[in-house]
Design an enzyme around this catalytic site. Structure first.
Site: not given
Length: 380
Positions: A320-321
């Protein structure tokens, strides 16, 4: 559209500016090499910005591409098929690791719906308005996208990159919010690296058990059979075994390189898109940093192929970064040190040279009557 056209549009970061930055670094009071990789990053940023000293990273942004993948229906993910919108909702509500870190670092987050499989009413209009299609096809038996959808997705990513560059964003942290995305990413990397499914198949950010891993291996194997015949065309490859979010991310990476906008990659999904981008434009990876090592075997193979060395290795697998965002302060620190560390005073250098000259041969015999090399004087 032909992605190979990007090869003529992308230039490397300015080598002359980088040499100027290296020369400036040699004049710092802190010895060269003492800051390790921070020195290298500062010089890279100078070349990317075409500025010496380097400018601070003041307007970073997290950009997340979201999508669902039909292959998740084979139970190859730790999350239910079609549930990526729940990740999006949790991120918008500030309840994910990425959201917490972004809040802590004061970095805005932008979510781009490229292919979520949910009713548009479940999410804000500014998220869903960019959707290319509802979910991507099951890549082990069918194409992820039509040719037209693949081109639309790539152009979507290009448009997002232009918007970010035009708005003053000076560095992007790139990630994904997907279910089934790591299966598609592993397939792309295996196809481009010429390796087998078992070598690239990992357990994803949510984690899967051994049986699910075996199903995932089989899905990658079957998708690979469909990918290999279209390796000569990157856009067709994305349509066959990619997905709307991966195609959009590839377009984003390539256009960011055109616009000289540096990007920090996160995990295996962004690495797969970067590898497709490298296949289209060999200079493009010069604009990207690998934020972290996620533990996914496919990511390691892709980064090795692109000669990108991860900044961090802390075992962060949540995706998710998050891992890439953790690397952002490291990059900002490199910029601050390169810009703000003092140089040695020129006057001090001149005094040193003067003392060396005065301390040399002044035409007098050496003290103690010895020869210049410390030997006894010749004769009496």
């Amino acid at each position: 559209m032909n992605l190979d056209d990007f090869s003529d549009l992308i230039e490397r970061p300015d080598g002359g500016v980088r040499r100027d930055a290296e020369e400036r670094r040699e004049r710092f009071m802190v010895p060269p090499g003492a800051l390790g990789r921070l020195d290298e990053l500062g010089e890279w940023l100078s070349a990317a910005q075409q500025a010496v000293p380097v400018k601070p990273i003041d307007q970073p942004r997290v950009v997340l591409f979201a999508g669902d993948h039909g292959v998740a229906a084979l139970d190859v993910s730790g999350r239910a098929a079609g549930s990526a919108h729940e990740l999006v909702r949790a991120t918008l509500e500030g309840a994910t690791p990425l959201a917490v870190l972004a809040r802590r670092f004061s970095v805005p987050v932008r979510i781009v719906d490229a292919g979520l499989d949910c009713d548009p009413e479940l999410l804000p209009e500014q998220v869903v308005r960019t959707r290319v299609r509802r979910g991507s096809g099951r890549i082990d038996i069918e194409d992820a996208l039509t040719a037209e959808e693949a081109e639309r997705a790539v152009r979507l990513g290009m448009a997002i990159a232009d918007e970010e560059a035009d708005s003053g964003t000076d560095l992007v942290v790139l990630g994904d919010l997907s279910v089934g995305g790591t299966t598609a990413a592993a397939t792309l990397i295996a196809a481009l690296c010429g390796t087998d499914a078992s070598v690239v198949t990992g357990r994803g950010g949510a984690g899967i058990d051994d049986l699910a891993w075996m199903r995932k291996c089989a899905a990658v194997r079957d998708a690979l059979r469909r990918a290999r015949p279209v390796l000569g065309d990157q856009l067709e490859l994305l349509a066959t075994v990619g997905g709307a979010d991966l195609a959009a991310m590839t377009g984003f990476l390539l256009q960011s390189a055109v616009r000289r906008l540096p990007v920090i990659l996160d995990g295996v999904v962004s690495a797969a898109c970067a590898l497709v981008g490298q296949r289209a434009a060999f200079r493009a990876p010069d604009w990207w940093l690998a934020g972290q090592l996620s533990g996914e075997p496919a990511q390691a193979k892709a980064l090795d192929r692109m000669a990108l060395n991860p900044l961090l290795d802390h075992g962060v697998i949540v995706g998710e970064g998050s891992g890439a965002l953790l690397a952002l302060p490291f990059v900002q620190a490199a910029a601050a040190l390169a810009a703000e560390l003092p140089e040695r005073a020129p006057a001090a250098d001149e005094d040193d040279e003067k003392e060396e000259t005065e301390g040399g041969d002044d035409g007098q015999e050496p003290a103690g009557g010895e020869g210049v090399n410390g030997s006894e004087p010749a004769g009496d």
